[in-house]
Design a protein around this motif. Structure first.
Motif, PDB file in Angstrom:
ATOM      1  N   LEU A  48       0.830  -1.208   0.000  1.00 22.70           N
ATOM      2  CA  LEU A  48       0.000   0.000   0.000  1.00 22.70           C
ATOM      3  C   LEU A  48       0.862   1.255   0.000  1.00 22.70           C
ATOM      4  O   LEU A  48       0.487   2.269  -0.587  1.00 22.70           O
ATOM      5  CB  LEU A  48      -0.931  -0.021   1.207  1.00 22.70           C
ATOM      6  N   SER A  49       2.025   1.180   0.630  1.00 16.21           N
ATOM      7  CA  SER A  49       2.955   2.313   0.621  1.00 16.21           C
ATOM      8  C   SER A  49       3.539   2.526  -0.775  1.00 16.21           C
ATOM      9  O   SER A  49       3.785   3.657  -1.181  1.00 16.21           O
ATOM     10  CB  SER A  49       4.100   2.076   1.609  1.00 16.21           C
ATOM     11  N   GLN A  50       3.753   1.443  -1.502  1.00 19.10           N
ATOM     12  CA  GLN A  50       4.315   1.537  -2.841  1.00 19.10           C
ATOM     13  C   GLN A  50       3.273   1.967  -3.874  1.00 19.10           C
ATOM     14  O   GLN A  50       3.580   2.719  -4.792  1.00 19.10           O
ATOM     15  CB  GLN A  50       4.922   0.185  -3.268  1.00 19.10           C
ATOM     16  N   ASN A  51       2.054   1.456  -3.727  1.00 22.35           N
ATOM     17  CA  ASN A  51       0.981   1.746  -4.670  1.00 22.35           C
ATOM     18  C   ASN A  51      -0.323   1.869  -3.878  1.00 22.35           C
ATOM     19  O   ASN A  51      -0.859   0.862  -3.420  1.00 22.35           O
ATOM     20  CB  ASN A  51       0.874   0.625  -5.715  1.00 22.35           C
ATOM     21  N   PRO A  52      -0.852   3.067  -3.712  1.00 28.55           N
ATOM     22  CA  PRO A  52      -2.051   3.270  -2.890  1.00 28.55           C
ATOM     23  C   PRO A  52      -3.288   2.516  -3.376  1.00 28.55           C
ATOM     24  O   PRO A  52      -4.259   2.391  -2.642  1.00 28.55           O
ATOM     25  CB  PRO A  52      -2.285   4.782  -2.950  1.00 28.55           C
ATOM     26  N   ASN A  53      -3.271   2.029  -4.613  1.00 31.80           N
ATOM     27  CA  ASN A  53      -4.414   1.282  -5.122  1.00 31.80           C
ATOM     28  C   ASN A  53      -4.319  -0.214  -4.835  1.00 31.80           C
ATOM     29  O   ASN A  53      -5.261  -0.950  -5.084  1.00 31.80           O
ATOM     30  CB  ASN A  53      -4.556   1.490  -6.635  1.00 31.80           C
ATOM     31  N   ASN A  54      -3.194  -0.673  -4.320  1.00 31.61           N
ATOM     32  CA  ASN A  54      -2.957  -2.100  -4.089  1.00 31.61           C
ATOM     33  C   ASN A  54      -3.355  -2.462  -2.654  1.00 31.61           C
ATOM     34  O   ASN A  54      -2.518  -2.622  -1.785  1.00 31.61           O
ATOM     35  CB  ASN A  54      -1.491  -2.427  -4.357  1.00 31.61           C
ATOM     36  N   LEU A  96      -9.696   0.591   4.433  1.00 32.58           N
ATOM     37  CA  LEU A  96      -9.296   0.104   3.112  1.00 32.58           C
ATOM     38  C   LEU A  96     -10.441   0.209   2.111  1.00 32.58           C
ATOM     39  O   LEU A  96     -10.210   0.498   0.931  1.00 32.58           O
ATOM     40  CB  LEU A  96      -8.794  -1.334   3.218  1.00 32.58           C
ATOM     41  N   ALA A  97     -11.664  -0.007   2.576  1.00 33.22           N
ATOM     42  CA  ALA A  97     -12.819   0.153   1.687  1.00 33.22           C
ATOM     43  C   ALA A  97     -12.934   1.603   1.225  1.00 33.22           C
ATOM     44  O   ALA A  97     -13.232   1.869   0.053  1.00 33.22           O
ATOM     45  CB  ALA A  97     -14.093  -0.289   2.397  1.00 33.22           C
ATOM     46  N   LEU A  98     -12.678   2.545   2.122  1.00 32.70           N
ATOM     47  CA  LEU A  98     -12.697   3.956   1.723  1.00 32.70           C
ATOM     48  C   LEU A  98     -11.596   4.264   0.711  1.00 32.70           C
ATOM     49  O   LEU A  98     -11.804   5.045  -0.212  1.00 32.70           O
ATOM     50  CB  LEU A  98     -12.548   4.858   2.945  1.00 32.70           C
ATOM     51  N   LYS A  99     -10.427   3.647   0.892  1.00 32.74           N
ATOM     52  CA  LYS A  99      -9.347   3.846  -0.074  1.00 32.74           C
ATOM     53  C   LYS A  99      -9.741   3.321  -1.452  1.00 32.74           C
ATOM     54  O   LYS A  99      -9.332   3.871  -2.468  1.00 32.74           O
ATOM     55  CB  LYS A  99      -8.065   3.149   0.388  1.00 32.74           C
ATOM     56  N   MET A 100     -10.525   2.258  -1.478  1.00 31.39           N
ATOM     57  CA  MET A 100     -10.939   1.675  -2.762  1.00 31.39           C
ATOM     58  C   MET A 100     -11.923   2.573  -3.504  1.00 31.39           C
ATOM     59  O   MET A 100     -11.895   2.627  -4.728  1.00 31.39           O
ATOM     60  CB  MET A 100     -11.555   0.301  -2.547  1.00 31.39           C
ATOM     61  N   VAL A 101     -12.786   3.265  -2.768  1.00 26.14           N
ATOM     62  CA  VAL A 101     -13.827   4.051  -3.433  1.00 26.14           C
ATOM     63  C   VAL A 101     -13.432   5.509  -3.655  1.00 26.14           C
ATOM     64  O   VAL A 101     -14.109   6.198  -4.427  1.00 26.14           O
ATOM     65  CB  VAL A 101     -15.168   3.980  -2.677  1.00 26.14           C
ATOM     66  N   GLU A 102     -12.400   5.975  -3.002  1.00 25.95           N
ATOM     67  CA  GLU A 102     -12.022   7.384  -3.192  1.00 25.95           C
ATOM     68  C   GLU A 102     -11.408   7.579  -4.576  1.00 25.95           C
ATOM     69  O   GLU A 102     -10.795   6.689  -5.152  1.00 25.95           O
ATOM     70  CB  GLU A 102     -11.073   7.865  -2.105  1.00 25.95           C
ATOM     71  N   LYS A 103     -11.635   8.751  -5.095  1.00 25.21           N
ATOM     72  CA  LYS A 103     -11.130   9.061  -6.431  1.00 25.21           C
ATOM     73  C   LYS A 103      -9.626   9.282  -6.372  1.00 25.21           C
ATOM     74  O   LYS A 103      -9.123   9.878  -5.417  1.00 25.21           O
ATOM     75  CB  LYS A 103     -11.817  10.307  -6.966  1.00 25.21           C
ATOM     76  N   PRO A 104      -8.909   8.833  -7.396  1.00 25.56           N
ATOM     77  CA  PRO A 104      -7.459   9.086  -7.400  1.00 25.56           C
ATOM     78  C   PRO A 104      -7.166  10.565  -7.536  1.00 25.56           C
ATOM     79  O   PRO A 104      -7.906  11.307  -8.169  1.00 25.56           O
ATOM     80  CB  PRO A 104      -6.970   8.302  -8.622  1.00 25.56           C
ATOM     81  N   HIS A 105      -6.089  10.981  -6.903  1.00 26.51           N
ATOM     82  CA  HIS A 105      -5.707  12.396  -6.945  1.00 26.51           C
ATOM     83  C   HIS A 105      -4.991  12.687  -8.244  1.00 26.51           C
ATOM     84  O   HIS A 105      -4.139  11.932  -8.697  1.00 26.51           O
ATOM     85  CB  HIS A 105      -4.771  12.722  -5.776  1.00 26.51           C
ATOM     86  N   ASP A 106      -5.348  13.805  -8.847  1.00 24.81           N
ATOM     87  CA  ASP A 106      -4.649  14.229 -10.058  1.00 24.81           C
ATOM     88  C   ASP A 106      -3.359  14.921  -9.687  1.00 24.81           C
ATOM     89  O   ASP A 106      -3.292  15.669  -8.722  1.00 24.81           O
ATOM     90  CB  ASP A 106      -5.527  15.202 -10.882  1.00 24.81           C
ATOM     91  N   LYS A 107      -2.329  14.658 -10.458  1.00 29.44           N
ATOM     92  CA  LYS A 107      -1.027  15.283 -10.169  1.00 29.44           C
ATOM     93  C   LYS A 107      -0.811  16.460 -11.079  1.00 29.44           C
ATOM     94  O   LYS A 107      -1.245  16.596 -12.133  1.00 29.44           O
ATOM     95  CB  LYS A 107       0.095  14.276 -10.360  1.00 29.44           C
TER      96      LYS A 107
END
Length: 107
Positions: A48-54, A96-107
């Motif tokens: 999760l530290s390497q890839n927030p979507n994993n 973790l469920a909240l991490k799954m549904v939150e929108k990815p941040h634009d860079k």
């Protein structure tokens, strides 16, 4: 990339629970399960530290502990240790469920 400190803390809590169970009661299954699930939770926190979507290893580990320890708490009524691990694991599942549904941040 941000380090998943909560995930690593959760992993340490699970592993230390197994160690304490072994130290207090001589329970080898407690030691094995604590180290196994603590290691899986640590691996999940690292991923999760390497890839927030994993989130999958963390989610499966905390979900399994929620079910297993929640059942033990329900059957025994003892808050320590089953109720604590079940509660903390349920909080991790929610996080973790909240991490799954939150929108990815634009860079």
């Amino acid at each position: 990339m941000a380090v998943d400190w909560l995930g690593f803390g959760y992993a340490a809590l699970v592993a230390s629970g197994g160690l304490i169970g072994y130290a207090k009661a001589g329970s080898v299954p407690s030691l094995a399960a604590g180290l196994f699930f603590g290691s899986l939770a640590g691996l999940g926190a690292y991923q999760l530290s390497q890839n927030p979507n994993n989130v999958w290893i963390s989610l499966i580990t905390s979900g399994t502990l929620t079910a297993v320890m929640g059942t033990r708490f329900y059957n025994s009524g003892k808050f320590m240790p089953a109720g604590i691990i079940a509660g903390v694991s349920l909080l991790m599942v929610g996080r973790l469920a909240l991490k799954m549904v939150e929108k990815p941040h634009d860079k």
